[in-house]
Design an enzyme around this catalytic site. Structure first.
Site, short mmCIF file in Angstrom:
data_model
loop_
_atom_site.label_atom_id
_atom_site.label_comp_id
_atom_site.label_asym_id
_atom_site.label_seq_id
_atom_site.Cartn_x
_atom_site.Cartn_y
_atom_site.Cartn_z
N ASP A 29 -6.86 -5.89 -3.65
CA ASP A 29 -7.75 -4.76 -3.46
C ASP A 29 -8.72 -4.60 -4.63
O ASP A 29 -8.79 -3.55 -5.26
CB ASP A 29 -6.87 -3.50 -3.29
CG ASP A 29 -7.68 -2.24 -3.05
OD1 ASP A 29 -8.67 -2.32 -2.33
OD2 ASP A 29 -7.31 -1.19 -3.61
N GLU A 34 2.86 2.23 -10.10
CA GLU A 34 1.61 2.71 -9.49
C GLU A 34 1.94 3.92 -8.65
O GLU A 34 2.97 3.95 -7.96
CB GLU A 34 0.99 1.67 -8.54
CG GLU A 34 0.32 0.50 -9.20
CD GLU A 34 -0.31 -0.47 -8.20
OE1 GLU A 34 -0.69 -0.04 -7.09
OE2 GLU A 34 -0.42 -1.66 -8.55
C1 GCB Z 1 -1.56 -1.21 -4.58
C2 GCB Z 1 -2.11 -2.36 -5.31
C3 GCB Z 1 -3.46 -2.06 -5.93
C4 GCB Z 1 -4.30 -1.25 -4.96
C5 GCB Z 1 -3.60 0.05 -4.69
C6 GCB Z 1 -4.36 0.92 -3.68
O1 GCB Z 1 -0.39 -1.14 -4.29
O2 GCB Z 1 -1.24 -2.88 -6.27
O3 GCB Z 1 -4.07 -3.27 -6.26
O4 GCB Z 1 -5.60 -1.03 -5.43
O5 GCB Z 1 -2.34 -0.21 -4.15
O6 GCB Z 1 -5.17 1.74 -4.07
O7 GCB Z 1 -4.15 0.72 -2.49
#
Ligand code: GCB
Length: 648
Positions: A203, A536
């Protein structure tokens, strides 16, 4: 080596130090070394030919690029994508060509005792390099440096100038890191003949070009090739184990000298390896954990060698932070004290320059991190520039250093070929970043499909090799899979979990977060008894969108979602949760899609680094956390009070 054989012999090779061939010391000036930066305008051309091979067929590297067709001015470092007004160049897939003429100092070309090296900080993704039309290097992987010794070439004239040509291909395949697939759209009733697009499973925008500084530097022909430092602590004594690797001669002496920040010698040694002992050592502490965080000593290494041409000396100075890292069943310890990661995930991303390295941006980002009270970040989803790591060392910002293993979803991306490349990338990453005290953990991947059958063997092998490469740091990968299905989790030291409750499902229902999250943490911990990092979490918000009661994409919703997470994090951090990293530090560019509004808007800062409401919320939280987790340090507390947005 095939991956199977690798699995058998790898640990042995690593243990013997055989697999790490050649050093990658950051190029620095010293009495024996010079640098010449090649940043600025380069000539550039994208090869728009149907097979993208016109540059090779026409041998564009043989003569100045302007002679084989029109060129553009292209800044280096920068991604090429957002610099021009050409829509096709923005989304170009294939080979692009960069070229630069360099005038060389006379001594470099005439003194045969001087070694001239070309270093490319990063070229995304695959690069071939020629100097004066002669092939000098090839490198796969867009986020780590590579070099070519060009002494013979520039000294054969001797030449007063040289022409550097770099062809770069940004195509991603199931075996690259990150992986990708080229989709050929063959229905000629809908697409022009030969039409293809790059498909990826990550992403962020696949920016490409010469993203980091390119430079020439010199060393003597007998030179310090690599230094490996590991540090320990015995009561008040700091222990610095060093190993110095020399190239160019077998007859040499080495002296090492450790200086404190006042320039006072605190320990000395001789020979290629040894241990320095520093009584009453100043330890390297993370930002906000100590009143004098990020203490760095300087390790001065002096090489004297006898060569046919006489005595030669080489000098290299390495910053050294003395600290320990350890992981227990429920804690992450730095210098024996529990450390709680309160920080961010970042991207190397900004307007116009894309992923290109930029000092003003970097300094702004560090100022924002410190304003926020963040003590850590993860280099999601690829290794960042070396200059970033240096600032982390200097400011005490702790780093989870991640490989570009993102978007590993296809079964082909678990093949031996992919594993082999992933092992090489880990080798390059550890070789480059092993001496940074700020780096406390390696992350080999982000959100792979770790429930697929081959993932077990893949991660077992990858993590075992990373640990063999560097036994001094824990290893993880970041998962979003289910605790029961994750085949990689048994091998990690710390469980790093991403989740997006009330964002990618249960839209708008912030109230479900506490139960979801608490259940998830408990399941992971019960199953593995390892510390957990919420690696995250976050919500998108378009800066300036306000809605109360909160709706998705408003600043209020982003804030509200974080608050629900914090309720659970505050309970579980008393037990086994050892960190929280917000997704994301700043808004960033992605591929175009109906799910993205000019990129991913989960930043707590905009792409231009202006705070959204969530930034103020986190600032309050992080300073409070810092105040709670600081040890016996009244000075830090008063610093917290001074900087904190509220009173304790
Ligand atoms: C995730 C990914 C990250 C994305 C994020 C999102 O799990 O690790 O690269 O940008 O989610 O915002 O969906």
């Amino acid at each position: 080596m095939p991956a199977g054989l690798w699995a058998a012999l790898g640990p042995l090779l690593w243990a013997c130090g055989l697999a790490l061939q050649g050093g990658m010391l950051y190029p620095q000036e010293s009495p024996s070394r010079e640098r010449k930066e090649l940043d600025g305008l380069w000539s550039f051309r994208a090869d728009f030919s149907e097979n993208r091979r016109q540059g090779f067929e026409g041998q564009w590297y043989r003569t100045p690029l302007r002679e084989s067709g029109p060129t553009l001015d292209m800044p280096v470092p920068s991604s090429f994508n957002d610099v021009s007004q050409d829509r096709q160049l923005r989304s170009f897939v294939g080979w692009v060509w960069y070229e630069r003429e360099v005038t060389l100092p006379q001594r470099w070309t005439q003194d045969l005792g001087t070694r001239v090296v070309l270093r490319i900080g990063s070229a995304h993704y695959y690069a071939i390099v020629w100097v004066n039309g002669v092939h000098v290097a090839e490198h796969e992987g867009g986020h780590l440096p590579f070099e070519a010794d060009i002494s013979k070439l520039v000294q054969s004239g001797p030449l007063s100038s040289c022409r550097i040509t770099i062809a770069i291909n940004n195509t991603l395949t199931p075996h690259t890191l990150p992986p990708g697939t080229i989709l050929h759209k063959t229905d000629i009733s809908k697409y022009p003949k030969g039409y293809f697009v790059q498909d990826t499973n990550f992403d962020f925008f696949n920016y490409a070009g010469l993203h980091r500084p390119v430079l020439l530097y010199t060393t003597p022909t007998t030179y310090i090739d690599d230094i490996t430092i590991t540090t320990g602590v015995d009561q008040d004594t700091g222990l610095v184990d060093y190993q110095v690797f020399v190239q160019g001669s077998e007859y040499f002496q080495l002296e090492v000298c450790l200086l404190d920040q006042e320039g006072k010698v605190v320990a000395q040694g001789t020979g290629g390896r040894g241990q320095l002992q520093v009584p009453n050592a100043h330890l390297w502490w993370p930002y906000l954990m100590h009143e004098h965080p990020a203490y760095l000593y300087s390790l001065e290494v002096r090489l004297t060698a006898q060569t046919a041409a006489g005595a030669v000396s080489d000098f290299y100075t390495l910053p050294v932070g003395i600290r320990t890292v350890a992981v227990t069943e429920h804690q992450f310890l730095i210098n024996g004290k529990p450390f709680y990661f309160h920080g961010v995930n970042k991207h190397e991303d900004a307007d116009i320059r894309g992923r290109g390295f930029d000092w003003p941006l970097l300094v702004k980002d560090f100022n924002l991190l410190r304003w926020l009270g963040a003590n850590a970040f993860r280099t999601s989803h690829y290794p960042y520039a070396e200059e970033v790591m240096q600032l982390c060392d200097r400011y005490g910002i702790v780093v989870i250093d991640e490989s570009p293993g993102v978007g590993i979803v296809l079964v082909q991306s678990y093949s031996n070929e992919s594993l082999q490349h992933h092992l090489e990338v880990m080798e390059e990453l550890v070789r480059r970043d092993k001496n940074h005290p700020a780096v406390v953990m390696w992350s080999v991947a982000n959100e792979p499909t770790s429930f697929l059958k081959p993932a077990g063997y893949y991660f077992k092998t990858l993590i075992a090799h990373t640990k063999a490469l560097d036994p001094s740091r824990p290893v993880t990968f970041v998962t979003n899979s289910n605790y029961e299905a994750d085949l990689g989790a048994p091998y990690v030291d710390v469980i790093c979990v991403n989740s997006y409750y009330s964002w990618y499902h249960d839209y708008g229902h912030l109230e479900v977060i506490p139960l979801h999250l608490a259940t998830e943490f408990e399941n992971w911990y019960r199953t593995y008894q390892k510390p957990i990092i919420q690696s995250e979490y976050g919500a998108g918000s378009v800066a300036g969108f306000h809605q109360d009661p909160p709706l998705m994409f408003s600043e209020e919703y982003q804030k509200g979602l974080l608050e629900q997470y914090h309720l659970v994090l505050d309970q579980k951090r008393k037990d086994y949760v050892v960190g929280e990293l917000i997704w994301n530090f700043a808004d960033f560019m992605t591929d175009q899609s109906p799910r993205r509004v000019m990129g991913n808007k989960k930043g707590i800062f905009t792409r231009q680094r202006q705070p959204k409401a969530a930034a103020f919320l986190l600032r309050e939280r992080y300073w409070k956390l810092a105040n709670e987790t600081t040890y016996h340090l009244s000075a830090v507390k008063s610093q917290c009070l001074e900087n904190s947005p509220f009173s304790f």
